[in-house]
Scaffold this motif. Sequence first.
Motif, PDB file in Angstrom:
ATOM      1  N   LEU A 179      -6.546  -9.135 -10.771  1.00 56.26           N
ATOM      2  CA  LEU A 179      -6.998  -9.164  -9.383  1.00 56.26           C
ATOM      3  C   LEU A 179      -7.711 -10.476  -9.092  1.00 56.26           C
ATOM      4  O   LEU A 179      -7.433 -11.134  -8.088  1.00 56.26           O
ATOM      5  CB  LEU A 179      -7.921  -7.977  -9.089  1.00 56.26           C
ATOM      6  CG  LEU A 179      -8.509  -7.932  -7.682  1.00 56.26           C
ATOM      7  CD1 LEU A 179      -7.406  -7.804  -6.632  1.00 56.26           C
ATOM      8  CD2 LEU A 179      -9.494  -6.786  -7.559  1.00 56.26           C
TER       9      LEU A 179
ATOM     10  N   GLY B  49      -3.250   1.156   2.819  1.00 55.09           N
ATOM     11  CA  GLY B  49      -2.103   0.257   2.652  1.00 55.09           C
ATOM     12  C   GLY B  49      -1.004   0.536   3.665  1.00 55.09           C
ATOM     13  O   GLY B  49      -0.453  -0.383   4.275  1.00 55.09           O
TER      14      GLY B  49
ATOM     15  N   VAL C  41      -5.372  -2.832  -2.061  1.00 56.71           N
ATOM     16  CA  VAL C  41      -5.178  -3.344  -3.418  1.00 56.71           C
ATOM     17  C   VAL C  41      -6.467  -3.218  -4.230  1.00 56.71           C
ATOM     18  O   VAL C  41      -6.455  -2.768  -5.385  1.00 56.71           O
ATOM     19  CB  VAL C  41      -4.702  -4.818  -3.387  1.00 56.71           C
ATOM     20  CG1 VAL C  41      -4.774  -5.441  -4.768  1.00 56.71           C
ATOM     21  CG2 VAL C  41      -3.285  -4.891  -2.846  1.00 56.71           C
TER      22      VAL C  41
ATOM     23  N   SER D   2      -4.304  -4.428   3.859  1.00 54.15           N
ATOM     24  CA  SER D   2      -3.571  -4.256   2.602  1.00 54.15           C
ATOM     25  C   SER D   2      -4.356  -4.809   1.428  1.00 54.15           C
ATOM     26  O   SER D   2      -4.241  -4.311   0.297  1.00 54.15           O
ATOM     27  CB  SER D   2      -2.181  -4.899   2.692  1.00 54.15           C
ATOM     28  OG  SER D   2      -2.292  -6.274   2.952  1.00 54.15           O
TER      29      SER D   2
ATOM     30  N   HIS E  45      -6.966   0.297  -5.329  1.00 51.80           N
ATOM     31  CA  HIS E  45      -6.047   0.680  -6.403  1.00 51.80           C
ATOM     32  C   HIS E  45      -6.458   0.087  -7.747  1.00 51.80           C
ATOM     33  O   HIS E  45      -6.421   0.753  -8.772  1.00 51.80           O
ATOM     34  CB  HIS E  45      -4.605   0.261  -6.060  1.00 51.80           C
ATOM     35  CG  HIS E  45      -3.920   1.226  -5.179  1.00 51.80           C
ATOM     36  ND1 HIS E  45      -4.065   1.214  -3.813  1.00 51.80           N
ATOM     37  CD2 HIS E  45      -3.077   2.251  -5.456  1.00 51.80           C
ATOM     38  CE1 HIS E  45      -3.334   2.183  -3.288  1.00 51.80           C
ATOM     39  NE2 HIS E  45      -2.733   2.830  -4.271  1.00 51.80           N
TER      40      HIS E  45
END
Length: 195
Positions: free
Chosen positions: A148, A87, A126, A122, A129
């Motif tokens: 998501l 990220g 995500v 990025s 994560h």
Amino acid sequence: MSWAQALGLNRPDRIRQTILLCVAALFLGYQGINAFVPNADMILATRVLAAGFYMALLYVYGSDAWLALKTATPKRSDFLVVGIWIGFASHFWQDVYSIVYRLAPSEWLLNAEIISPGVLLSAIAVVLHVSAPGAVDGTVPRRNRIALGAGVGFAMLLVGLLLVTRPDIRPFVDGLRPWIGDFWHTGGLPQSIHG
């Protein structure tokens, strides 16, 4: 008494105190300089400053991220470590691009292919994560693959809508200029340096 104790950074609410200290230092430093320096210079300076912060994080997390990538059976926290690294690599990439563009603005550079991979990093962060539920204390992050999926679905719908309609939002953005354009009315650099 240490400086951390004097600033209250040793109290249980250290996260809030650290954020407030950073916000105060950055806001006061920025506004103190911004009152006398054109916006183009301030934006360039903040991009360079942020890139320096990102480089520090990439260095600090680098070896742990590499070890996590190499392990055959990663722990859930390894997903977070690699996600953090990727990220901020994305943020660093975008800041470097912005700095280059501000120093050498050019139409072809504005639409260069190199921009998209840096931005899409990025998205990988995500996914890492969100795909590691309970990595911290067994509770954070919460499992929420539905969020998501909904986020990705909404983004794809919006991409399609924007590509089909190509809305001209210039009037709306121009209406914001008095509110977000130049708080101190310091002017700008010659056109050759604007980005």
